[in-house]
Design an enzyme around this catalytic site. Structure first.
Site, PDB file in Angstrom:
ATOM      1  NE  ARG A   1     -11.076  -9.563  -2.409  1.00 14.85           N
ATOM      2  CZ  ARG A   1     -11.330  -8.601  -3.295  1.00 14.85           C
ATOM      3  NH1 ARG A   1     -11.601  -8.908  -4.551  1.00 14.85           N
ATOM      4  NH2 ARG A   1     -11.325  -7.325  -2.930  1.00 14.85           N
TER       5      ARG A   1
ATOM      6  CE  LYS B   1      -3.872  -1.938   2.659  1.00 11.79           C
ATOM      7  NZ  LYS B   1      -4.960  -1.645   1.721  1.00 11.79           N
TER       8      LYS B   1
END
Length: 500
Positions: free
Chosen positions: A351, A277
């Protein structure tokens, strides 16, 4: 903080402060008008001077009001009477509580709960007042070497109801509100902890300590060796020295009903892994376990309320780091379900841990409903902002139940489509499924990914990426959402079961 409810005339309340409302423009509420009568027009005279217009959130603290037994009277602006709705009511309660806390009124009697809020009864007003009050007073300063102490903090507040007939209903509402507020506080406290304190092991220990408080609550902690078939979850954990933990909390208080399963994303810090990130605001990635925190808070509230229901909380807890053993873009892993996943982006890790947890729920329980809660996609923030959670489900009645619980609790959700049209975005030439789709509809394709693992039960997905915390320097911190929504949904389920 101590909360009570009672009925009585405002001028007879022996207290540090009486809190009453003033509507715009300069119109006394019914309770304020009674104080005005016993004080021979003092409040009216003050309003005629223009000291308070009555706009929502305005406050005016008065001393020496004749005819009352209170040291002070706090006037709170409520806006226009006909326009007083849910959000404005919560705002004026929060403003009143903050003012009391800051002005040295250590205890007070609040008559704002007697205001007429469109479509809401006394129980709702009491519930929302207590939850708003707890929120207004929340601070997280456990890790400061010197904590700032309010010299005369607010310690007790009594919320008033118009008649004695309403007391029993109000007392039940007060009880529920305090337990929900405590659950929200627990969720906030866990989420606000930095990742060097709140690790997967810490969350596992927290689950054990929570179970010691409640006879109907038990837990199982799976270590890495017992997760060997959870290839998707373990792939996320590979890059960190912090060992993953798979936490299962079981609340059993109904022998006849199948459990409702809550699955909370527990990434205690998300660097993005190899798909690193940007550094700006990366500190906020300690909040990537807010789904897990909300499961803790909800289970705690349910246990405190002793709801006649069975609830399972599943928390896959990992840290996502770019270590030398970290999973790489292009790697293919096998999930607990047997489906293979091509990992195209290691920052789409939530996920991956959720899909194994959802499969675990299917294999180990016969769930009535499964709800997962996750700070899953930045796309949800773009789509919906910070106000509603993103909601996607495979079962229309569940959709309606969650939306209704959110509307009642003030912890709202908004449904997004979960159409089969989006599934092809997840096609992979090398595996059964890719872990990301394209740029478009990222929130929906993330839910489509999860839906591949939920085909055998009724399931809902709450994307809380925009609602779990607030940014900025002054008000930065976890919100504790969606504990109110989830707890209200479970309360409603108990009511439905008892009436069927």
């Amino acid at each position: 903080m101590e909360f009570n409810v009672k009925s009585g005339h405002p001028e007879k309340q022996r207290t540090a402060c009486i809190v009453v409302g003033v509507y715009e423009p300069r119109r006394l509420s019914d309770v304020a008008r009674r104080i005005d009568e016993v004080s021979k027009g003092q409040l009216s005279a003050i309003l005629r001077r223009g000291d308070l217009e009555g706009k929502a959130g305005q406050t005016l603290l008065l001393h020496n009001i004749k005819g009352t037994m209170a040291d002070r009277v706090l006037l709170v602006g409520c806006g226009r009477e006909r326009e007083l709705g849910d959000n404005q009511y919560r705002q004026i309660i929060r403003k009143a509580i903050q003012t009391l806390h800051e002005t040295g009124s250590m205890e007070a009697v609040c008559h704002l709960t007697e205001l007429n809020v469109r479509g809401r009864d006394t129980a709702w007003r009491i519930r929302q007042a207590i939850e708003a009050a707890q929120s207004a007073l929340y601070t997280f300063d456990q890790l400061k070497s010197q904590q700032e102490a309010t010299r005369r903090p607010l310690r007790k507040i009594v919320f008033s109801v118009a008649s004695r007939r309403e007391l029993q209903m109000a007392e039940q509402a007060s009880f529920e509100a305090q337990k929900i507020a405590d659950g929200v506080k627990l969720a906030k406290d866990l989420a606000n902890l930095p990742s060097n304190h709140c690790t997967p092991t810490f969350l596992a220990d927290k689950a054990k300590s929570l179970c010691k408080l409640h006879d109907n609550l038990s837990c199982k902690i799976l270590t890495e060796a017992r997760m060997k078939d959870m290839g998707a979850l373990l792939a996320v954990a590979k890059g960190s020295k912090e060992k993953p933990r798979f936490i299962v909390l079981e609340y059993n208080n109904n022998k006849k009903k199948d459990p409702i399963v809550l699955v909370g994303k527990g990434v205690t810090f998300d660097s993005g892994g190899i798909s690193l990130k940007p550094s700006k605001d990366m500190d906020e990635m300690k909040y990537d376990m807010c789904g897990a925190a909300s499961v803790f808070g909800t289970i705690s509230a349910v246990a405190e309320l002793q709801l006649p229901i069975n609830v399972v909380g599943i928390i896959p807890a990992v840290e996502n780091m770019p270590g030398s053993q970290a999973v790489k873009p292009g790697d293919i892993v096998t999930s607990l379900s047997g489906q293979t996943i091509e990992i195209l982006n290691t920052d789409a890790e939530g996920r991956l841990i959720l899909c194994d947890a959802l499969t675990y729920a299917e294999q180990n329980y016969k769930p009535d409903v499964v709800i997962d809660i996750a700070t899953l996609t930045g796309a949800c923030v773009v789509a919906l902002g910070k106000y509603p959670h993103g909601l996607m489900t495979n079962h229309n009645p569940l959709t309606n139940d969650l939306l209704a619980a959110g509307k009642f609790s003030g912890d709202r959700a908004w449904e997004l489509p979960l159409w089969d049209d989006y599934q092809s975005d997840l096609d992979s030439p090398f595996a059964d499924i890719a872990n990301i789709g394209g740029r478009e509809a990222g929130t929906i394709t993330a839910a489509c990914f999860l839906s591949r693992f939920t085909r055998k039960y009724n399931w809902a997905h709450l994307d809380i990426a925009g609602t779990a915390w607030t940014s900025g320097k002054k008000d930065k911190g976890a919100t504790g959402r969606p504990v109110p929504l989830l707890t209200q949904y479970l309360i409603n389920r108990c009511s439905d079961d008892s009436s069927s």
